[in-house]
Structure formats: C-alpha cells, structure tokens
Design a protein around this motif. Structure first.
Motif, short mmCIF file in Angstrom:
data_model
loop_
_atom_site.label_atom_id
_atom_site.label_comp_id
_atom_site.label_asym_id
_atom_site.label_seq_id
_atom_site.Cartn_x
_atom_site.Cartn_y
_atom_site.Cartn_z
N PRO A 6 65.27 70.80 -9.63
CA PRO A 6 64.13 71.01 -10.99
C PRO A 6 62.34 71.78 -10.65
O PRO A 6 61.56 71.77 -11.22
N CYS A 7 62.50 71.77 -9.15
CA CYS A 7 61.32 72.32 -8.57
C CYS A 7 60.88 73.37 -8.72
O CYS A 7 61.30 74.22 -9.43
N ILE A 8 59.31 73.02 -9.67
CA ILE A 8 58.88 74.63 -9.89
C ILE A 8 57.23 74.90 -9.25
O ILE A 8 56.63 75.19 -9.13
N ALA A 9 57.71 73.82 -8.18
CA ALA A 9 57.03 74.80 -6.56
C ALA A 9 55.12 74.65 -6.98
O ALA A 9 54.36 75.03 -6.43
N VAL A 10 54.90 72.57 -7.93
CA VAL A 10 53.86 71.83 -7.99
C VAL A 10 54.14 70.97 -7.08
O VAL A 10 53.99 70.39 -7.52
N CYS A 11 54.17 71.09 -5.60
CA CYS A 11 54.47 69.48 -5.19
C CYS A 11 53.65 68.74 -4.26
O CYS A 11 52.87 68.90 -3.81
N LEU A 42 72.36 66.85 -11.16
CA LEU A 42 72.23 66.95 -12.44
C LEU A 42 71.93 65.55 -13.80
O LEU A 42 71.19 65.76 -14.99
N ALA A 43 72.86 65.02 -12.28
CA ALA A 43 71.94 63.80 -14.44
C ALA A 43 70.54 62.74 -13.80
O ALA A 43 70.03 63.14 -14.72
N ILE A 44 69.97 63.36 -12.60
CA ILE A 44 68.80 63.24 -11.88
C ILE A 44 67.80 63.98 -13.11
O ILE A 44 67.19 63.89 -13.87
N MET A 45 68.26 65.53 -12.82
CA MET A 45 67.25 66.40 -13.92
C MET A 45 67.77 66.39 -15.51
O MET A 45 66.51 65.76 -15.89
N ALA A 46 68.19 65.49 -15.90
CA ALA A 46 68.86 65.61 -17.24
C ALA A 46 67.74 64.23 -17.91
O ALA A 46 67.11 65.04 -18.86
N GLY A 47 66.92 63.43 -16.99
CA GLY A 47 66.37 62.39 -17.39
C GLY A 47 64.92 62.65 -16.54
O GLY A 47 63.71 62.00 -17.16
N LEU A 48 64.58 63.55 -16.07
CA LEU A 48 62.94 63.76 -16.15
C LEU A 48 62.16 64.71 -16.83
O LEU A 48 60.81 63.65 -17.17
N PRO A 49 62.12 64.57 -17.86
CA PRO A 49 61.55 64.92 -18.69
C PRO A 49 60.90 63.94 -19.56
O PRO A 49 59.89 63.37 -19.79
N GLN A 50 61.80 62.98 -19.79
CA GLN A 50 61.45 61.72 -20.47
C GLN A 50 61.07 60.63 -19.20
O GLN A 50 59.81 59.93 -19.61
N ARG A 51 61.12 60.72 -18.11
CA ARG A 51 61.05 60.01 -16.88
C ARG A 51 59.45 60.29 -17.25
O ARG A 51 58.82 59.74 -16.88
N MET A 52 58.42 62.02 -17.25
CA MET A 52 57.96 62.15 -17.27
C MET A 52 56.82 61.59 -18.38
O MET A 52 55.59 61.38 -18.19
N ALA A 53 57.02 61.94 -18.93
CA ALA A 53 56.61 61.52 -20.98
C ALA A 53 56.81 60.44 -20.62
O ALA A 53 55.29 59.69 -20.86
N ASP A 54 57.23 59.18 -20.19
CA ASP A 54 56.90 58.18 -20.37
C ASP A 54 56.13 57.44 -19.66
O ASP A 54 55.29 56.54 -20.03
N ALA A 55 56.08 58.02 -18.27
CA ALA A 55 54.35 58.22 -17.74
C ALA A 55 53.72 58.77 -18.53
O ALA A 55 52.31 58.37 -17.32
N GLY A 56 53.49 59.07 -18.86
CA GLY A 56 52.29 59.95 -19.49
C GLY A 56 52.08 61.19 -18.90
O GLY A 56 50.99 61.58 -18.89
N MET A 57 53.23 61.30 -18.43
CA MET A 57 52.36 63.07 -17.02
C MET A 57 53.40 63.91 -17.62
O MET A 57 54.25 64.19 -18.89
N ASP A 58 52.30 65.33 -18.34
CA ASP A 58 52.68 66.92 -18.23
C ASP A 58 53.91 66.74 -18.11
O ASP A 58 54.43 66.81 -16.73
N VAL A 59 54.97 66.88 -18.91
CA VAL A 59 55.85 67.40 -18.64
C VAL A 59 55.80 69.62 -18.65
O VAL A 59 55.46 70.23 -19.50
N PRO A 60 55.90 70.76 -17.50
CA PRO A 60 55.95 71.03 -17.03
C PRO A 60 56.99 72.23 -17.96
O PRO A 60 58.69 71.65 -18.05
N LYS A 61 56.85 73.49 -18.76
CA LYS A 61 58.32 74.29 -18.49
C LYS A 61 58.82 74.80 -17.59
O LYS A 61 58.40 75.33 -16.29
#
Length: 74
Positions: A6-11, A42-61
C-alpha cells in the motif's frame, strides 16, 4: 516478483496514531512486510482505509500505475 504494497512513498509515522501517514501501516507491519505471506499482506491492506478513517487520518488515493511503453503505442 512483486510484493503487494500500500506504500505511496509518504513514509512518516503519525505520533498520535502510530500509523504511517501514507499507507496506514504500523512500524512493526512495515518491518515485517517483506516476510509476510501474500494472504496476510492482502488482509492488512483491505483494512487500511477503515483503520486510517477510524484514526481521523486522511485516506490517500492509491498510486496510479504508469502506462507501459506498449500501452502508449497501442
């Protein structure tokens, strides 16, 4: 062989959430990533958008795939 990522080079790690601003993974997940089975990644990647949203973080495209030379000439 490519590894799903899921890396988008914003580390950078958010100090409040301990999640990467770019992908939402934790440091332990990032460190273990190359050794994980594809199914675990793949299981971790599937949950990342919700994880970030739950933490109040912007979900990058997700990064756009660059067209290959054959795509450009077709």
């Amino acid at each position: 062989m490519s590894i799903e990522t899921p890396c988008i080079a914003v580390c950078m790690i958010n100090p409040q959430t301990d999640l990467c601003y770019g992908c939402g993974r934790t440091m332990p997940e990032i460190a273990r990533w190359p050794r994980m089975a594809s199914s675990e990644r793949l299981a971790i990647m599937a949950g990342l958008p919700q994880r970030m949203a739950d933490a109040g973080m912007d979900v990058p495209k997700p990064r756009q795939k660059r067209p290959s030379r054959t795509d450009a000439t077709s």
